[in-house]
Design a protein around this motif. Structure first.
Motif, PDB file in Angstrom:
ATOM      1  N   MET A   1      32.221  45.064  37.459  1.00  0.00           N
ATOM      2  CA  MET A   1      31.453  45.081  36.219  1.00  0.00           C
ATOM      3  C   MET A   1      30.852  46.461  35.933  1.00  0.00           C
ATOM      4  SD  MET A   1      32.166  42.228  35.063  1.00  0.00           S
ATOM      5  CE  MET A   1      31.166  42.097  33.592  1.00  0.00           C
ATOM      6  N   GLU A   2      30.655  47.281  36.973  1.00  0.00           N
ATOM      7  CA  GLU A   2      30.021  48.593  36.739  1.00  0.00           C
ATOM      8  C   GLU A   2      30.916  49.554  35.953  1.00  0.00           C
ATOM      9  OE1 GLU A   2      31.046  47.505  39.714  1.00  0.00           O
ATOM     10  OE2 GLU A   2      31.621  49.152  41.049  1.00  0.00           O
ATOM     11  N   VAL A   3      32.218  49.252  35.838  1.00  0.00           N
ATOM     12  CA  VAL A   3      33.075  50.154  35.049  1.00  0.00           C
ATOM     13  C   VAL A   3      33.304  49.639  33.622  1.00  0.00           C
ATOM     14  CG1 VAL A   3      34.257  51.138  37.059  1.00  0.00           C
ATOM     15  CG2 VAL A   3      35.227  49.131  35.912  1.00  0.00           C
ATOM     16  N   MET A   4      32.670  48.511  33.299  1.00  0.00           N
ATOM     17  CA  MET A   4      32.797  47.980  31.943  1.00  0.00           C
ATOM     18  C   MET A   4      31.917  48.798  30.993  1.00  0.00           C
ATOM     19  SD  MET A   4      34.940  45.581  32.065  1.00  0.00           S
ATOM     20  CE  MET A   4      35.810  44.668  33.334  1.00  0.00           C
ATOM     21  N   PRO A   5      32.181  48.858  29.694  1.00  0.00           N
ATOM     22  CA  PRO A   5      33.240  48.121  29.007  1.00  0.00           C
ATOM     23  C   PRO A   5      34.626  48.699  29.325  1.00  0.00           C
ATOM     24  CG  PRO A   5      32.170  49.648  27.491  1.00  0.00           C
ATOM     25  CD  PRO A   5      31.415  49.723  28.783  1.00  0.00           C
ATOM     26  N   HIS A   6      35.645  47.861  29.115  1.00  0.00           N
ATOM     27  CA  HIS A   6      37.009  48.320  29.401  1.00  0.00           C
ATOM     28  C   HIS A   6      37.483  49.278  28.311  1.00  0.00           C
ATOM     29  CE1 HIS A   6      38.893  46.033  26.228  1.00  0.00           C
ATOM     30  NE2 HIS A   6      38.178  44.974  26.587  1.00  0.00           N
TER      31      HIS A   6
ATOM     32  N   ILE B   1      45.138  47.829  34.140  1.00  0.00           N
ATOM     33  CA  ILE B   1      44.583  46.474  34.302  1.00  0.00           C
ATOM     34  C   ILE B   1      43.881  46.329  35.660  1.00  0.00           C
ATOM     35  CG2 ILE B   1      45.177  44.015  34.500  1.00  0.00           C
ATOM     36  CD1 ILE B   1      47.284  44.503  32.280  1.00  0.00           C
ATOM     37  N   PRO B   2      44.563  46.603  36.775  1.00  0.00           N
ATOM     38  CA  PRO B   2      43.848  46.446  38.049  1.00  0.00           C
ATOM     39  C   PRO B   2      42.932  47.625  38.373  1.00  0.00           C
ATOM     40  CG  PRO B   2      46.141  47.063  38.449  1.00  0.00           C
ATOM     41  CD  PRO B   2      46.003  46.874  36.962  1.00  0.00           C
ATOM     42  N   SER B   3      43.322  48.820  37.945  1.00  0.00           N
ATOM     43  CA  SER B   3      42.562  50.022  38.318  1.00  0.00           C
ATOM     44  C   SER B   3      41.913  50.617  37.085  1.00  0.00           C
ATOM     45  CB  SER B   3      43.502  51.047  38.964  1.00  0.00           C
ATOM     46  OG  SER B   3      42.841  52.290  39.148  1.00  0.00           O
ATOM     47  N   PRO B   4      40.612  50.556  36.944  1.00  0.00           N
ATOM     48  CA  PRO B   4      39.615  50.212  37.969  1.00  0.00           C
ATOM     49  C   PRO B   4      39.019  48.818  37.814  1.00  0.00           C
ATOM     50  CG  PRO B   4      38.529  51.355  36.167  1.00  0.00           C
ATOM     51  CD  PRO B   4      39.974  51.125  35.741  1.00  0.00           C
ATOM     52  N   PHE B   5      39.594  47.952  36.963  1.00  0.00           N
ATOM     53  CA  PHE B   5      38.832  46.761  36.564  1.00  0.00           C
ATOM     54  C   PHE B   5      38.762  45.650  37.609  1.00  0.00           C
ATOM     55  CE2 PHE B   5      40.282  48.911  32.680  1.00  0.00           C
ATOM     56  CZ  PHE B   5      39.040  49.366  32.278  1.00  0.00           C
ATOM     57  N   PHE B   6      39.748  45.560  38.502  1.00  0.00           N
ATOM     58  CA  PHE B   6      39.705  44.494  39.514  1.00  0.00           C
ATOM     59  C   PHE B   6      38.880  44.935  40.718  1.00  0.00           C
ATOM     60  CE2 PHE B   6      43.995  42.267  38.355  1.00  0.00           C
ATOM     61  CZ  PHE B   6      43.484  41.981  37.097  1.00  0.00           C
TER      62      PHE B   6
ATOM     63  N   PRO C   1      33.068  32.539  35.140  1.00  0.00           N
ATOM     64  CA  PRO C   1      33.714  32.302  36.443  1.00  0.00           C
ATOM     65  C   PRO C   1      34.666  33.416  36.894  1.00  0.00           C
ATOM     66  CG  PRO C   1      34.536  30.789  34.741  1.00  0.00           C
ATOM     67  CD  PRO C   1      33.349  31.480  34.170  1.00  0.00           C
ATOM     68  N   LEU C   2      35.107  34.272  35.972  1.00  0.00           N
ATOM     69  CA  LEU C   2      36.037  35.336  36.387  1.00  0.00           C
ATOM     70  C   LEU C   2      35.324  36.651  36.712  1.00  0.00           C
ATOM     71  CD1 LEU C   2      39.068  34.832  33.944  1.00  0.00           C
ATOM     72  CD2 LEU C   2      38.619  33.719  36.132  1.00  0.00           C
ATOM     73  N   HIS C   3      34.006  36.723  36.433  1.00  0.00           N
ATOM     74  CA  HIS C   3      33.283  37.980  36.680  1.00  0.00           C
ATOM     75  C   HIS C   3      33.341  38.412  38.129  1.00  0.00           C
ATOM     76  CE1 HIS C   3      30.586  38.488  32.877  1.00  0.00           C
ATOM     77  NE2 HIS C   3      31.870  38.503  32.626  1.00  0.00           N
ATOM     78  N   LYS C   4      33.409  37.440  39.022  1.00  0.00           N
ATOM     79  CA  LYS C   4      33.387  37.799  40.452  1.00  0.00           C
ATOM     80  C   LYS C   4      34.613  38.622  40.856  1.00  0.00           C
ATOM     81  CE  LYS C   4      35.327  33.306  41.750  1.00  0.00           C
ATOM     82  NZ  LYS C   4      35.032  31.997  42.291  1.00  0.00           N
ATOM     83  N   TYR C   5      35.648  38.593  40.032  1.00  0.00           N
ATOM     84  CA  TYR C   5      36.847  39.375  40.355  1.00  0.00           C
ATOM     85  C   TYR C   5      36.833  40.763  39.717  1.00  0.00           C
ATOM     86  CZ  TYR C   5      38.675  34.639  41.225  1.00  0.00           C
ATOM     87  OH  TYR C   5      38.867  33.361  41.668  1.00  0.00           O
ATOM     88  N   LEU C   6      35.830  41.024  38.896  1.00  0.00           N
ATOM     89  CA  LEU C   6      35.830  42.266  38.110  1.00  0.00           C
ATOM     90  C   LEU C   6      34.795  43.255  38.621  1.00  0.00           C
ATOM     91  CD1 LEU C   6      36.133  40.660  34.567  1.00  0.00           C
ATOM     92  CD2 LEU C   6      37.908  41.978  35.752  1.00  0.00           C
TER      93      LEU C   6
END
Ligand SMILES: Cc1ncc(C[n+]2csc(CCOP(=O)(O)OP(=O)(O)O)c2C)c(N)n1
Ligand code: SF4
Ligand SMILES: [Mg+2]
Lengths: 275, 380
Positions: free
Chosen positions: A12-17, A59-64, A5-10
């Motif tokens: 995903m193309e910059v993962m893994p963190h 945390i927010p840049s670039p993950f959010f 449910p939290l993926h929509k806020y992330l």
């Protein structure tokens, strides 16, 4: 497979963190997004994020998946002020480390609290300069060994949350990365409290701090946080007895009119007068 | 719009003309910190901006001022700050951030005597090189040097237009004399205003394009990633790949150089004619040169004059041309040779004579400049 449910806020193309295994930054990110989810936001379009330099600032840049300004070391709060003044309708949230927010950016923190600027600042306090390899920070405990205090720290740590409360913030709390449920609730409350909100999250940095302090694993650090924290109400009864403990809980919760609202009130009054 | 444009003739302080130029250009955000001789810009903005629906804030320091300006610019504002030497030094990291993230904004530096607090109330021209190389790393920007209250108005408007056109921080490099001069200023009934290029729905490339990438605004749904670390066209950090860094830095330098002609402003007098003496000057010192030219012409000396309004990118071709037609080049300035040394890169160095004056806010007098020119001619 159903999406988390939290993926929509992330993004995903910059993962893994990039955080180290056992880093508290991931827990803080998780708690923030859970708070957003529980408040019913479909996405982060009503938010703007701002962060300085350091591990926590990532945390927010670039993950959010959101608008984010990743600015100079220590300058996230004034940059957030520029955004909030021009776009009062956005929820502006700052993430940063203890060095970024309370060290190099400490003056901005004080003045944002004094103005009661309507932003939320989440300070991830890992008690060290993590990104640069573990130098002493203004939050490092007395006596601690770091790369720049090889004989033990001879300075006292700042009590950032208490200082911010004294400076005039509407909402102030301190938790640790052990207290995830309470942290989520606190973030939800902070996001809906008028004025300046500040949450200090005492966190784990095994790589640059814990190892040198003799911890065997990140998990052991979390257990330590659990055992060494104490409710603020309890702490206040006997601060001497609990010296060295981490007081956790709400320190301030007094919603008040903030700076940006006052600025725009003045502008609207002036333009009404002239037309 | 009428409240933004105080059409007509005024008798204004240079600093006031600068503030009015900003408002005329559409500035709607100012963040600053008091400092002589730039404080009057903030004071005028504090009064005027709220009247026209803009935001004025006095920050806790210049680090905060430039950061708030950058934040406001990404929230869609035409944003500006104004300072002098000490504050300009504090802003340098932020100015570099603005180059790297292609954030349009205007930084006014009303120069005073330095280094350090030097002679705080006295005008000077010692920050020419700081305006070019004050921040670390490779970059290219535009710096403009007005020499009258009227030009404080006119070139502040130009500074905003260039900032928006090229997505760069533009530096208006004034000095304590021009900031504090009281002169007639004419505000026209129309000014040309440039707006930044905005992205269309679905655009994802917001950085590092030689033709200047479109700039989204926070809150518009573009999920824009802004970072001062090396990033690709989509804003994604690439902190080790040399190719990405070269590509992006080349783009932010070339986007300015490509449109160099549009941002080069000079005043020419008898340019390109064979002369004995050619002057190069700028800002307050250039006003003494006008008079020195008349004195020398009265003595039968052939003189030409190139006044630099655009300081950076340096008008190198014009300097070269001027050098080819003159026996000697004289550069009067209120520092120990920041522009005369630059001129030597484009003209045979033995032809170039700097007339340097520092301290006390003293401008070299026209008579001294003329005398210096005659001595140089005699010895050369
Ligand atoms: C002006 C400036 N000084 C120093 C640095 C180097 N630097 C980068 S991150 C950092 C410390 C970060 O510590 P903190 O804010 O606690 O974040 P953490 O990495 O611990 O999460 C420092 C000193 C910098 N980037 N900019
Ligand atoms: S160095 Fe410390 S703070 Fe940084 S990512 Fe690793 S564990 Fe986290
Ligand atoms: Mg830290």
């Amino acid at each position: 497979m159903a999406e988390h449910p939290l993926h929509k806020y992330l993004r995903m193309e910059v993962m893994p963190h990039v955080f180290c295994p056992g880093c508290g930054a991931g827990i803080v990110a998780n708690c923030f997004l859970r708070a957003v989810y529980e408040l019913g936001y479909e996405d982060l379009s009503k938010f703007a994020f701002c962060s300085g330099i350091g591990c926590a600032a990532w945390i927010p840049s670039p993950f959010f998946k959101a608008d984010s300004l990743h600015i100079m070391h220590g300058r996230s709060i004034p940059a957030a002020m520029g955004i909030k003044l021009m776009k009062p309708e956005l929820k502006v949230v700052v993430f940063g480390g203890d060095g970024d927010i309370a060290g190099i950016g400490g003056n901005h923190l004080l003045h944002a609290a004094r103005r009661n600027l309507e932003i939320l600042v989440i300070m991830v306090n890992n008690m060290v300069y993590g990104m640069t390899g573990g130098q002493v920070a203004p939050t490092t405990p007395f006596g601690a060994y770091t790369t720049t205090t090889p004989y033990g720290n001879i300075e006292y740590p700042i009590k950032a949350a208490e200082v911010v409360a004294t400076a005039g913030a509407s909402y102030v709390a301190r938790w640790t990365v052990y207290h995830t449920r309470r942290l989520i609730n606190s973030i939800k409350k902070a996001l809906n409290t008028e004025g300046f909100s500040f949450i200090e999250v005492v966190s784990t940095c095994f790589t640059s701090y814990g190892r040198r302090m003799g911890f065997k694993s990140p998990a052991e650090m979390i257990v330590w946080l659990k055992e060494n924290s104490i409710p603020i109400s309890e702490y206040k009864k006997n601060p001497e007895k609990y010296a060295g403990k981490i007081p956790v809980g709400e320190i301030e919760c007094t919603p008040r009119e903030g700076y940006v609202k006052r600025v725009w009130k003045m502008i609207h009054e002036l333009s009404a007068k002239s037309s | 719009m009428d409240k933004r444009l105080l059409i007509g003739k005024h008798f204004w302080l240079g600093d006031v003309a600068c503030a009015e130029g900003a408002i005329a250009a559409g500035c709607n955000f100012f963040a600053g910190y008091p400092i002589t001789p730039a404080s009057e810009i903030a004071e005028r903005m504090a009064k005027r901006l709220p009247e026209v629906g803009g935001v004025f804030v006095q920050m806790e320091d210049e680090l905060a001022s430039i950061s708030a300006v950058i934040g406001a610019s990404w929230a869609g504002a035409k944003a500006m700050t104004a300072t002098s030497g000490p504050g300009f030094s504090l802003m340098q990291e932020g100015i570099g951030y603005a180059y790297m993230t292609e954030t349009p904004c205007v930084i006014v530096n009303v120069m005073r005597v330095g280094p350090s607090t030097g002679q705080a109330t006295k005008g000077a021209q010692g920050d020419v090189m700081q305006a070019r190389w004050g921040t670390h790393g490779d970059h290219m920007g535009v710096t403009l040097c007005p020499n009258s209250a009227q030009e404080m108005f006119d070139y502040t408007i130009k500074a905003f237009n260039i900032a928006e056109m090229l997505r760069i921080p533009v530096i208006l490099l004034s000095d304590g004399v021009i900031g504090h001069i009281m002169e007639p200023v004419t505000v026209p009934d129309r000014v040309e205003i440039v707006e930044r290029k905005k992205p269309s729905q679905g655009d994802t490339m917001f950085f590092g394009l030689e033709d200047v990438a479109p700039m989204p605004e926070f809150g518009e749904g573009f999920n824009v990633l802004v970072t001062g670390s090396t990033h690709n066209e989509r804003g994604i950090r690439h902190t080790t790949d040399p190719e990405v860094h070269r590509r992006m830095i080349n783009a932010i330098v070339r986007k300015v150089l490509k449109r160099r002609d549009e941002v080069t402003f000079v005043e020419k007098y008898r340019f390109g004619e064979g002369v004995d003496v050619a002057f190069i000057s700028y800002g307050c010192t250039s006003r003494a040169v006008y008079e020195a030219v008349r004195i020398l012409e009265g003595k039968g000396v052939d003189v030409s004059f190139l006044r630099l309004i655009t300081m950076w990118p340096f008008p190198d071709e014009l300097t070269r041309e001027l050098g080819e037609c003159a026996k000697v080049i004289i550069v009067p300035e209120m520092n120990l040779g920041q522009v005369s040394n630059e001129v030597k890169k484009y003209v045979c160095p033995s032809k170039v004579y700097g007339l340097h004056r520092i301290g006390g806010g003293e401008i070299p007098r026209p008579g001294e400049i003329a005398k210096f020119a005659l001595e140089v001619l005699k010895s050369g």
